[in-house]
Design an enzyme around this catalytic site. Sequence first.
Site, PDB file in Angstrom:
ATOM      1  N   CYS A   1       3.689   8.767   0.713  1.00 38.82           N
ATOM      2  CA  CYS A   1       4.286   7.860   1.692  1.00 38.82           C
ATOM      3  C   CYS A   1       4.541   6.531   0.977  1.00 38.82           C
ATOM      4  CB  CYS A   1       3.329   7.679   2.873  1.00 38.82           C
ATOM      5  SG  CYS A   1       3.904   6.477   4.089  1.00 38.82           S
TER       6      CYS A   1
ATOM      7  N   CYS B   1       1.527  -1.786  15.526  1.00 38.99           N
ATOM      8  CA  CYS B   1       1.501  -1.495  14.091  1.00 38.99           C
ATOM      9  C   CYS B   1       0.821  -2.612  13.312  1.00 38.99           C
ATOM     10  CB  CYS B   1       2.941  -1.300  13.599  1.00 38.99           C
ATOM     11  SG  CYS B   1       3.069  -1.121  11.815  1.00 38.99           S
TER      12      CYS B   1
ATOM     13  N   GLU C   1      10.872  -1.637   6.850  1.00 43.14           N
ATOM     14  CA  GLU C   1      11.929  -0.871   7.510  1.00 43.14           C
ATOM     15  C   GLU C   1      12.997  -0.482   6.478  1.00 43.14           C
ATOM     16  OE1 GLU C   1      12.979   0.538  10.533  1.00 43.14           O
ATOM     17  OE2 GLU C   1      14.705   0.964   9.246  1.00 43.14           O
TER      18      GLU C   1
ATOM     19  N   CYS D   1       6.608  -6.852   7.156  1.00 41.87           N
ATOM     20  CA  CYS D   1       7.694  -6.286   7.965  1.00 41.87           C
ATOM     21  C   CYS D   1       8.073  -7.299   9.040  1.00 41.87           C
ATOM     22  CB  CYS D   1       7.263  -4.969   8.616  1.00 41.87           C
ATOM     23  SG  CYS D   1       8.609  -4.175   9.526  1.00 41.87           S
TER      24      CYS D   1
ATOM     25  N   CYS E   1       6.502  -4.499  15.562  1.00 42.73           N
ATOM     26  CA  CYS E   1       6.073  -3.499  16.559  1.00 42.73           C
ATOM     27  C   CYS E   1       4.608  -3.775  16.910  1.00 42.73           C
ATOM     28  CB  CYS E   1       6.238  -2.087  15.999  1.00 42.73           C
ATOM     29  SG  CYS E   1       7.909  -1.732  15.434  1.00 42.73           S
TER      30      CYS E   1
ATOM     31  N   CYS F   1      -0.797   6.466   9.988  1.00 39.35           N
ATOM     32  CA  CYS F   1       0.434   5.903  10.514  1.00 39.35           C
ATOM     33  C   CYS F   1       0.187   4.570  11.214  1.00 39.35           C
ATOM     34  CB  CYS F   1       0.997   6.920  11.504  1.00 39.35           C
ATOM     35  SG  CYS F   1       2.614   6.549  12.032  1.00 39.35           S
TER      36      CYS F   1
ATOM     37  N   GLU G   1       0.849  -1.187   0.000  1.00 39.92           N
ATOM     38  CA  GLU G   1       0.000   0.000   0.000  1.00 39.92           C
ATOM     39  C   GLU G   1       0.890   1.245   0.000  1.00 39.92           C
ATOM     40  OE1 GLU G   1      -4.136  -1.374   1.988  1.00 39.92           O
ATOM     41  OE2 GLU G   1      -2.560  -0.894   3.412  1.00 39.92           O
TER      42      GLU G   1
ATOM     43  N   HIS H   1       8.703   6.109  20.794  1.00 44.41           N
ATOM     44  CA  HIS H   1       7.477   5.575  21.393  1.00 44.41           C
ATOM     45  C   HIS H   1       7.557   5.185  22.872  1.00 44.41           C
ATOM     46  CE1 HIS H   1       6.090   5.813  17.369  1.00 44.41           C
ATOM     47  NE2 HIS H   1       6.562   4.686  16.957  1.00 44.41           N
TER      48      HIS H   1
ATOM     49  N   SER I   1      11.323   6.172  15.282  1.00 44.44           N
ATOM     50  CA  SER I   1      10.156   5.783  16.097  1.00 44.44           C
ATOM     51  C   SER I   1      10.659   5.426  17.484  1.00 44.44           C
ATOM     52  CB  SER I   1       9.466   4.570  15.472  1.00 44.44           C
ATOM     53  OG  SER I   1       9.028   4.884  14.185  1.00 44.44           O
TER      54      SER I   1
ATOM     55  N   SER J   1      12.201   7.069   7.680  1.00 43.38           N
ATOM     56  CA  SER J   1      11.815   6.721   9.043  1.00 43.38           C
ATOM     57  C   SER J   1      12.360   5.340   9.399  1.00 43.38           C
ATOM     58  CB  SER J   1      10.283   6.708   9.126  1.00 43.38           C
ATOM     59  OG  SER J   1       9.874   6.219  10.372  1.00 43.38           O
TER      60      SER J   1
HETATM   61  S1  SF4 Z   1       6.239   0.455  12.743  1.00 44.17           S
HETATM   62 FE1  SF4 Z   1       7.503   0.221  10.900  1.00 44.17          FE
HETATM   63  S2  SF4 Z   1       9.131  -1.161  11.595  1.00 44.17           S
HETATM   64 FE2  SF4 Z   1       7.483  -1.370  13.110  1.00 44.17          FE
HETATM   65  S3  SF4 Z   1       6.249  -3.105  12.369  1.00 44.17           S
HETATM   66 FE3  SF4 Z   1       5.353  -1.223  11.525  1.00 44.17          FE
HETATM   67  S4  SF4 Z   1       6.264  -1.020   9.485  1.00 44.17           S
HETATM   68 FE4  SF4 Z   1       7.543  -2.445  10.665  1.00 44.17          FE
END
Ligand code: SF4
Length: 370
Positions: free
Chosen positions: A121, A135, A191, A128, A132, A364, A108, A246, A244, A222
């Site tokens: 973006c 996410c 990433e 990934c 995280c 995000c 996407e 957090h 990131s 990022s």
């Molecule tokens: S925040 Fe970025 S690095 Fe973390 S799981 Fe999502 S896409 Fe992957």
Amino acid sequence: MEDRIIRCSLLGLTASQLQTRFLENGLSSLDAKRVFPWIQAKSLQPFNVMTDVPRKVRGILAEKFSLDLPKCIALQQSVDGTKKALLEYINNDPSSDSLQNSYCNGIETVFIPEENRNTVCVSVQIGCAMGCKFCHTGTQPLVRNLTSSEIMAQIFFWKKIIEMPTSQENQAIIFSNHKPITNVVFMGMGEPLLNYEHVSCALQLLLGAKAHNFSRHKITVSTCGIVNEHLDNLSQFGVKLAISLHAADDITRSRIMPINHRYNIDCILAAAKQYLERSNTDYITFEYLLLSGINDTENDALQLAKLLGRIHCRVNLIVFNSWPGCNFSGSSRETVNHFSRTLLSRGIRTLIRKSRGSDILAACGQLRIQ
Ligand code: SF4
């Protein structure tokens, strides 16, 4: 279909890669020099309109190479005007082992129109591996890295839509804002520092004076906090870096970001300082997602201010965007405001980032192929 698979995509080749590929195929360096601007600076002009390229060469180009864009499987528009596209890729990199077993896969990409800028973006991986917890992409296992052509295809895709909105099949999507793309953020799926080879080619093309000619200040990469040699390489481009973070302590961060077991907060902050020195950028952006009951107390804010006090930085506070099946909830508006005020009172430049496209899962941390 077979024809589409075996032709090598030229979308993401840098000038020197294009030259190498041409020489391998019996074409000349001069041919490559002439073709390059037609692809990059002039946004994918078809081979048959490359008027300064000999007719015979154009024939060979059409036979062996491709300027095709990926197929758009779905295009959605948020109530706030943000658009999200699901693009289908066929792995047609001839250096890839999977050529013989070509498969389709998707990513996407998001277009965010604003009054004074238009941001794209881009995604850099299918899925990934970072996992995280907050996410949505992190719930989709890593399939593979995108090639530089597949990364650049996202830019070309949105450029084409902006320039020719009526060519879209889905007429319900409105592109009233016809201004060009001004900013590119590598904040989609995956990433970037784990696909550096292809990300760096895309950066060369985006920044190149004879290609897309973006200012380095308009491009942001990022990372979830990968501290590898590529971070140093990235600093050579001088693009903006967003990390990131957090959380303000390692226990909390490890709980929501497994990568913290490998690169902890101290390690990340040291790398951030080094990036500032080497990249000649003004500041590092630290992303901080506010999760209710996890990382949003006044104490968290004070600890964060203490950590970041000596770094030229800006904190982007992100209001959590929920997704199906997630176990987190976002902090209340009052908590977000209080957190922001605490940071500001300690001299930390802080912005509460406006969430865009959350109703179509384009905000995000919400991207994921269903
Ligand atoms: S925040 Fe970025 S690095 Fe973390 S799981 Fe999502 S896409 Fe992957």
